[in-house]
Design a protein around this motif. Sequence first.
Motif, PDB file in Angstrom:
ATOM      1  N   PHE A   1       0.829  -1.206   0.000  1.00 21.02           N
ATOM      2  CA  PHE A   1       0.000   0.000   0.000  1.00 21.02           C
ATOM      3  C   PHE A   1       0.875   1.272   0.000  1.00 21.02           C
ATOM      4  O   PHE A   1       0.781   2.085   0.919  1.00 21.02           O
ATOM      5  N   PRO A   2       1.713   1.458  -0.996  1.00 26.96           N
ATOM      6  CA  PRO A   2       2.611   2.633  -1.028  1.00 26.96           C
ATOM      7  C   PRO A   2       1.872   3.892  -1.475  1.00 26.96           C
ATOM      8  O   PRO A   2       2.052   4.387  -2.594  1.00 26.96           O
ATOM      9  N   THR A   3       1.057   4.428  -0.583  1.00 23.25           N
ATOM     10  CA  THR A   3       0.216   5.579  -0.923  1.00 23.25           C
ATOM     11  C   THR A   3       1.038   6.790  -1.329  1.00 23.25           C
ATOM     12  O   THR A   3       0.669   7.532  -2.258  1.00 23.25           O
ATOM     13  N   ALA A   4       2.161   7.009  -0.650  1.00 21.73           N
ATOM     14  CA  ALA A   4       2.978   8.207  -0.914  1.00 21.73           C
ATOM     15  C   ALA A   4       3.764   8.112  -2.215  1.00 21.73           C
ATOM     16  O   ALA A   4       4.257   9.136  -2.709  1.00 21.73           O
ATOM     17  N   THR A   5       3.888   6.931  -2.791  1.00 21.39           N
ATOM     18  CA  THR A   5       4.630   6.784  -4.049  1.00 21.39           C
ATOM     19  C   THR A   5       3.678   6.342  -5.168  1.00 21.39           C
ATOM     20  O   THR A   5       3.168   7.173  -5.907  1.00 21.39           O
ATOM     21  N   PHE A   6       3.421   5.051  -5.290  1.00 17.38           N
ATOM     22  CA  PHE A   6       2.563   4.562  -6.364  1.00 17.38           C
ATOM     23  C   PHE A   6       1.178   5.198  -6.321  1.00 17.38           C
ATOM     24  O   PHE A   6       0.579   5.484  -7.364  1.00 17.38           O
ATOM     25  N   GLY A   7       0.648   5.421  -5.119  1.00 19.27           N
ATOM     26  CA  GLY A   7      -0.682   5.996  -4.990  1.00 19.27           C
ATOM     27  C   GLY A   7      -0.779   7.396  -5.571  1.00 19.27           C
ATOM     28  O   GLY A   7      -1.811   7.779  -6.131  1.00 19.27           O
ATOM     29  N   ILE A   8       0.301   8.175  -5.455  1.00 22.75           N
ATOM     30  CA  ILE A   8       0.343   9.515  -6.037  1.00 22.75           C
ATOM     31  C   ILE A   8       0.801   9.461  -7.488  1.00 22.75           C
ATOM     32  O   ILE A   8       0.326  10.225  -8.337  1.00 22.75           O
ATOM     33  N   PHE A   9       1.723   8.554  -7.788  1.00 24.03           N
ATOM     34  CA  PHE A   9       2.250   8.460  -9.153  1.00 24.03           C
ATOM     35  C   PHE A   9       1.145   8.221 -10.175  1.00 24.03           C
ATOM     36  O   PHE A   9       1.153   8.808 -11.264  1.00 24.03           O
ATOM     37  N   MET A  10       0.200   7.323  -9.852  1.00 23.96           N
ATOM     38  CA  MET A  10      -0.817   6.976 -10.850  1.00 23.96           C
ATOM     39  C   MET A  10      -1.671   8.188 -11.211  1.00 23.96           C
ATOM     40  O   MET A  10      -2.101   8.332 -12.353  1.00 23.96           O
ATOM     41  N   VAL A  11      -1.895   9.072 -10.247  1.00 20.46           N
ATOM     42  CA  VAL A  11      -2.641  10.299 -10.527  1.00 20.46           C
ATOM     43  C   VAL A  11      -1.793  11.247 -11.372  1.00 20.46           C
ATOM     44  O   VAL A  11      -2.259  11.789 -12.379  1.00 20.46           O
ATOM     45  N   ALA A  12      -0.542  11.445 -10.956  1.00 19.71           N
ATOM     46  CA  ALA A  12       0.351  12.365 -11.668  1.00 19.71           C
ATOM     47  C   ALA A  12       0.579  11.926 -13.107  1.00 19.71           C
ATOM     48  O   ALA A  12       0.620  12.763 -14.024  1.00 19.71           O
ATOM     49  N   MET A  13       0.714  10.625 -13.339  1.00 19.33           N
ATOM     50  CA  MET A  13       0.974  10.131 -14.684  1.00 19.33           C
ATOM     51  C   MET A  13      -0.193  10.407 -15.618  1.00 19.33           C
ATOM     52  O   MET A  13       0.000  10.811 -16.772  1.00 19.33           O
ATOM     53  N   ALA A  14      -1.413  10.196 -15.127  1.00 22.64           N
ATOM     54  CA  ALA A  14      -2.588  10.468 -15.948  1.00 22.64           C
ATOM     55  C   ALA A  14      -2.709  11.961 -16.249  1.00 22.64           C
ATOM     56  O   ALA A  14      -3.071  12.358 -17.362  1.00 22.64           O
ATOM     57  N   LEU A  15      -2.380  12.804 -15.261  1.00 18.65           N
ATOM     58  CA  LEU A  15      -2.446  14.250 -15.465  1.00 18.65           C
ATOM     59  C   LEU A  15      -1.397  14.719 -16.478  1.00 18.65           C
ATOM     60  O   LEU A  15      -1.676  15.569 -17.321  1.00 18.65           O
ATOM     61  N   VAL A  16      -0.190  14.172 -16.383  1.00 16.12           N
ATOM     62  CA  VAL A  16       0.882  14.564 -17.303  1.00 16.12           C
ATOM     63  C   VAL A  16       0.527  14.194 -18.739  1.00 16.12           C
ATOM     64  O   VAL A  16       0.688  14.998 -19.668  1.00 16.12           O
ATOM     65  N   GLY A  17       0.035  12.970 -18.932  1.00 19.25           N
ATOM     66  CA  GLY A  17      -0.288  12.536 -20.288  1.00 19.25           C
ATOM     67  C   GLY A  17      -1.566  13.145 -20.827  1.00 19.25           C
ATOM     68  O   GLY A  17      -1.704  13.373 -22.024  1.00 19.25           O
ATOM     69  N   GLY A  18      -2.525  13.393 -19.948  1.00 20.90           N
ATOM     70  CA  GLY A  18      -3.819  13.936 -20.370  1.00 20.90           C
ATOM     71  C   GLY A  18      -4.939  13.034 -19.907  1.00 20.90           C
ATOM     72  O   GLY A  18      -5.271  12.056 -20.577  1.00 20.90           O
ATOM     73  N   LYS A  19      -5.523  13.344 -18.754  1.00 18.84           N
ATOM     74  CA  LYS A  19      -6.592  12.494 -18.240  1.00 18.84           C
ATOM     75  C   LYS A  19      -7.856  12.651 -19.076  1.00 18.84           C
ATOM     76  O   LYS A  19      -8.090  13.699 -19.684  1.00 18.84           O
ATOM     77  N   GLY A  20      -8.624  11.577 -19.128  1.00 20.45           N
ATOM     78  CA  GLY A  20      -9.832  11.589 -19.931  1.00 20.45           C
ATOM     79  C   GLY A  20      -9.598  11.281 -21.394  1.00 20.45           C
ATOM     80  O   GLY A  20     -10.529  11.337 -22.192  1.00 20.45           O
ATOM     81  N   THR A  21      -8.362  10.950 -21.764  1.00 19.06           N
ATOM     82  CA  THR A  21      -8.037  10.561 -23.136  1.00 19.06           C
ATOM     83  C   THR A  21      -7.640   9.092 -23.153  1.00 19.06           C
ATOM     84  O   THR A  21      -7.277   8.522 -22.123  1.00 19.06           O
ATOM     85  N   VAL A  22      -7.695   8.487 -24.322  1.00 19.12           N
ATOM     86  CA  VAL A  22      -7.403   7.052 -24.416  1.00 19.12           C
ATOM     87  C   VAL A  22      -5.921   6.764 -24.219  1.00 19.12           C
ATOM     88  O   VAL A  22      -5.543   5.837 -23.494  1.00 19.12           O
ATOM     89  N   TRP A  23      -5.073   7.568 -24.844  1.00 18.50           N
ATOM     90  CA  TRP A  23      -3.635   7.290 -24.812  1.00 18.50           C
ATOM     91  C   TRP A  23      -2.856   8.189 -23.867  1.00 18.50           C
ATOM     92  O   TRP A  23      -1.674   7.946 -23.629  1.00 18.50           O
ATOM     93  N   GLY A  24      -3.485   9.213 -23.332  1.00 15.76           N
ATOM     94  CA  GLY A  24      -2.788  10.121 -22.430  1.00 15.76           C
ATOM     95  C   GLY A  24      -2.155   9.442 -21.228  1.00 15.76           C
ATOM     96  O   GLY A  24      -0.967   9.658 -20.933  1.00 15.76           O
ATOM     97  N   PRO A  25      -2.901   8.598 -20.481  1.00 17.47           N
ATOM     98  CA  PRO A  25      -2.303   7.913 -19.332  1.00 17.47           C
ATOM     99  C   PRO A  25      -1.121   7.024 -19.703  1.00 17.47           C
ATOM    100  O   PRO A  25      -0.163   6.902 -18.937  1.00 17.47           O
ATOM    101  N   VAL A  26      -1.179   6.403 -20.883  1.00 17.42           N
ATOM    102  CA  VAL A  26      -0.076   5.556 -21.335  1.00 17.42           C
ATOM    103  C   VAL A  26       1.167   6.397 -21.578  1.00 17.42           C
ATOM    104  O   VAL A  26       2.272   6.087 -21.104  1.00 17.42           O
ATOM    105  N   LEU A  27       0.991   7.485 -22.320  1.00 18.04           N
ATOM    106  CA  LEU A  27       2.106   8.388 -22.600  1.00 18.04           C
ATOM    107  C   LEU A  27       2.669   8.980 -21.316  1.00 18.04           C
ATOM    108  O   LEU A  27       3.882   9.017 -21.108  1.00 18.04           O
ATOM    109  N   GLY A  28       1.777   9.423 -20.433  1.00 21.24           N
ATOM    110  CA  GLY A  28       2.221  10.009 -19.172  1.00 21.24           C
ATOM    111  C   GLY A  28       2.981   9.025 -18.311  1.00 21.24           C
ATOM    112  O   GLY A  28       3.986   9.377 -17.678  1.00 21.24           O
ATOM    113  N   ALA A  29       2.514   7.777 -18.268  1.00 20.88           N
ATOM    114  CA  ALA A  29       3.173   6.757 -17.447  1.00 20.88           C
ATOM    115  C   ALA A  29       4.578   6.460 -17.949  1.00 20.88           C
ATOM    116  O   ALA A  29       5.523   6.358 -17.160  1.00 20.88           O
TER     117      ALA A  29
END
Length: 352
Positions: free
Chosen positions: A257-285
Motif C-alpha cells: 500500500f505505497p500511498t505516498a509513491t505509487f498511490g500519487i504516481f498513478m494520478v500524476a501520470m494520468a495528469l501529465v499525459g492527459g486524463k480523460g483521453t485514451v492514450w494520455g495515461p499511457v504516454l504520461g506513465a
Amino acid sequence: MKARNLDMTVYAGLIAAGIFVPLLFPAFTSQMAVMWLMVLMAVTWDMTGGQMGYNSLGNIAFFGIGMYASAVVQIGLVYDVMEYTAAFGAIKVDFTVSQYWTGLLLGIGFGGVAATVFAMLVGPFMLGLRGPYFAIGTLGLAVAVAEMVSGWRYVGGGSGISMPVFPGEAGTGSVVFYVMLFVLAIVSHMVIRAIYKTRFGLAVNAIRDDEDKAEAMGIHTNRYKVIAWMIAAFFMGIAGAIFGNMSGFIEPLEVAFPTATFGIFMVAMALVGGKGTVWGPVLGAILFHIVKEVTWTHLLGWQWVALGAIIIINIVYFQQGILGWAQDRWPSLFGVTVDEKTTRSGQTEAAE
C-alpha cells in the motif's frame, strides 16, 4: 479511419517495444516491468478519474488487497499461513515447482477477484461522495486498509511475508514477471478502450459532464460508478498479485500500500499525459517512469524536486496534459472534426 489507424500503429509500436527492448537491454528488465505496471495504474485510475470525473486517491488499496490475497492463496495451498508468517520460523519452507505455479496462477486470479469484491462492497458508500470529499475519503480508505493489515498477525502484520521463491535460474523470474505485467498492461488498455466505445462509456462521460442531469435522464449513475471502480480494481488486484511475487517480499506500507509513491504516481501520470483521453495515461506513465528512473539514478537526493517540478509545470502550463494539448492543436490527427464554417462565424462574432 485515421484515428483507428493511429491506434493500431501505437499498439504495434508498444508490442514491438515490449518484445524487443528487454532483449536489447536485459539488465533493465525489472525497471521496464515496473514501467508496464505504471501504465496499468495510470490507465485504470483514468477510468474513474478522467473518464468519470471521480478523482480517487485510494486505488492503491486494490493493489495491496490483490497482493495479500494472492499471498494467502499461494501459501495456504501448501502450509498453514499463520505458521508460515510466524516470526520464530516454525516451519521449513519448501515449494515444489508444481506447487509454485499452481499457487501463482490461482493467487493471481484470486487477487483480482478479492480486489473486485472489495470495490463492490465499499463502492456504493464511497462513490456517494463527490469532489474533494471523494478524493479525501478514498485516501483515508487506503490508509485505513494499510493500517489494518499492519496489525493483522495472520498475514505477518508489519513484519511482512516472504513470497515463495521462483523455481528457476537466476534472472529467469524477472523475465517471467516482466512478460506478465507487459501482457496485463496491453490487455487492460484494450479492454478498457473497448468499454469506452459502448453505452457504458457514454454513461460515465455523462456522469463526468453533469451527474445530476445524467440521473434526470434515467442513467443509474451509482451503478455505473461502482462498475467502473470494480473494473479498475480487478486489473489493479491482478497487478498487485504479480508485483508481490516479483518483489519476493511484501509488507503493508512500502510494498503493498505505497500511498505516498505509487498511490500519487498513478494520478500524476494520468495528469501529465492527459486524463480523460485514451492514450494520455499511457504516454504520461512512460514519460514519468523514464524521468523517475533517470533522476533517481543520476540526481539522487533531488529526485523528488524533479518530479515535483514536472507536476507543477503540468498544472500551470498543460492542465489538459500533453495529449490534451496535442488534440487541441491538431484535432484531425485524433479523428476530431472541426466545422470551419462554425469556427469562422464564431471568430467573426468575437471580432465584432
